[in-house]
Enzyme design. Sequence first.
Site, PDB file in Angstrom:
ATOM      1  CE1 TYR A 146      15.149 -41.454 -24.990  1.00 34.01           C
ATOM      2  CE2 TYR A 146      16.570 -42.041 -26.824  1.00 34.01           C
ATOM      3  CZ  TYR A 146      16.417 -41.586 -25.531  1.00 34.01           C
ATOM      4  OH  TYR A 146      17.515 -41.272 -24.771  1.00 34.01           O
ATOM      5  CG  ASP A 241      14.262 -37.875 -33.638  1.00 36.01           C
ATOM      6  OD1 ASP A 241      15.285 -38.157 -34.303  1.00 36.01           O
ATOM      7  OD2 ASP A 241      14.172 -38.072 -32.422  1.00 36.01           O
ATOM      8  CE  LYS A 274      20.090 -43.879 -33.002  1.00 37.30           C
ATOM      9  NZ  LYS A 274      20.583 -44.631 -31.882  1.00 37.30           N
TER      10      LYS A 274
HETATM   11  C1  LIG Z   1      14.881 -41.341 -32.903  1.00 38.13           C
HETATM   12  C2  LIG Z   1      15.940 -40.985 -31.925  1.00 38.13           C
HETATM   13  N1  LIG Z   1      16.100 -39.710 -31.561  1.00 38.13           N
HETATM   14  C3  LIG Z   1      17.055 -39.334 -30.694  1.00 38.13           C
HETATM   15  C4  LIG Z   1      17.898 -40.247 -30.120  1.00 38.13           C
HETATM   16  C5  LIG Z   1      18.963 -39.809 -29.152  1.00 38.13           C
HETATM   17  O1  LIG Z   1      20.207 -39.917 -29.742  1.00 38.13           O
HETATM   18  P1  LIG Z   1      21.528 -40.072 -28.826  1.00 38.13           P
HETATM   19  O2  LIG Z   1      21.447 -41.397 -28.172  1.00 38.13           O
HETATM   20  O3  LIG Z   1      22.657 -39.935 -29.825  1.00 38.13           O
HETATM   21  O4  LIG Z   1      21.503 -38.943 -27.850  1.00 38.13           O
HETATM   22  C6  LIG Z   1      17.777 -41.592 -30.461  1.00 38.13           C
HETATM   23  C7  LIG Z   1      18.656 -42.613 -29.857  1.00 38.13           C
HETATM   24  O5  LIG Z   1      18.514 -43.786 -30.003  1.00 38.13           O
HETATM   25  C8  LIG Z   1      16.768 -41.971 -31.377  1.00 38.13           C
HETATM   26  O6  LIG Z   1      16.596 -43.248 -31.733  1.00 38.13           O
END
Ligand SMILES: Cc1ncc(COP(=O)(O)O)c(C=O)c1O
Length: 437
Positions: A146, A241, A274
């Site tokens: 994700y 990511d 985060k």
């Molecule tokens: C690996 C990863 N990338 C991107 C995101 C998206 O971040 P946000 O919820 O701050 O938009 C998340 C959210 O949990 C994530 O776990």
Amino acid sequence: MTPSTDLNLSLFERAKALIPGGVNSPVRAFKAVGGTPRFVQRAQGAYFWDANGQRFIDYIGSWGPMILGHGHPAVLEAVQKAALDGFSFGAPTEREVELAEAIIGHVPSMEMIRLVSSGTEAGMSAIRLARGATGRSKIIKFNGCYHGHADALLVKAGSGLATFGHATSAGVPAEVVQHTLVLEYNDIAQLEEAFALHGSDLACLMIEPIAGNMNFVRASVPFMQRCRELCTRYGALLVFDEVMTGFRVALGSAQSLYARSIPGFKPDLTVLGKVIGGGMPLAAFGGPRAIMEHLAPLGPVYQAGTLSGNPVATACGLATLREIGRPGFYEALGARTRSLIEGLAQAAQAEGVPFSADCEGGMFGFFLLSELPQNYPTVMGTDGTRFNTLFHGLLDRGVYIAPALYEAGFVSSAHTAQDIEETVAAARAVFRTLAAG
Ligand SMILES: Cc1ncc(COP(=O)(O)O)c(C=O)c1O
């Protein structure tokens, strides 16, 4: 507690009348596990208290940011001081420079960085940058990873490598996902085939190096090495990511772990969120100067934000990074997390429940399977009913884990050995009921 005295329930009813599903992010609604979401009143250290005043040991920590636990005194002080100086200016501040220096100091694959407000925004911007810098359109993502809810990333695999993905959300036109190729995580043969077919059209390959959105699945070292080699050979950017893993699994983030096994390893672009905001809306993306200089105002790739680099959020992030940068922080956090998964594994074994688990730094995952899965289909093959029994059994005993079997868990530096013992004892009681059922 009767329904009429359950304040979580009455709040949920009120919320559902006004907010779709009663929540502002879907997984909070407990749809996968059933029951009433806990409405949080306040949190401190490793705990939060719900609307009924019940205390929970918190293994979500806002889905990752709260690596120091809730209400860390140094972070609170920094936030309170920053708030007094102003909430938002829409003009640059010294703290943005300090935060950029602090992040880059620990993750040297980034020579330049841009701050944004959410992981979604950071991932979406990194892809636009990769496309702008390479002049190519196609991207690879992996099944089960994700990267936020940007349109081009809400995709599942097409019927073969020649066909690109299908949207997983209504409202995403087929044309928007037609450039996104979805591959199976940890499948080297498929990766090679995809590059052989599309390599010279690929702008980037985006990957969660440890996939926390499949609970906890590591990209194997040979798989990651192949990702790096193929990206380099075909001129596609390798985008890590690390919204979840960044500063969560190690001070140098997950990329530092791969660099231990693959000499000179680094991604081209890194996406963070985060932990770098310590619980405030803050995220970032960064990489080599030559790529980052494609961004406006220097280059033609547009990217902007009213609240980007927010002064209160940067104060929170900086104070958090200062604390986690202290010597021995990750050793202690890693040991505590390991003691949790080892305790859970022993409890499961004692009750005869199949169990496997893994962790790194303050991030962990476990499965009611005897072997750790390597990809999404295996994760989703786990028995959801048994997971739900475990989830509710723990919840009833004051232990709050993610309300879905494909989500990772998080330990903070505020979790004590006693919290872990209490958690393991609660889990053992639930494993016993699982074994009996
Ligand atoms: C690996 C990863 N990338 C991107 C995101 C998206 O971040 P946000 O919820 O701050 O938009 C998340 C959210 O949990 C994530 O776990």
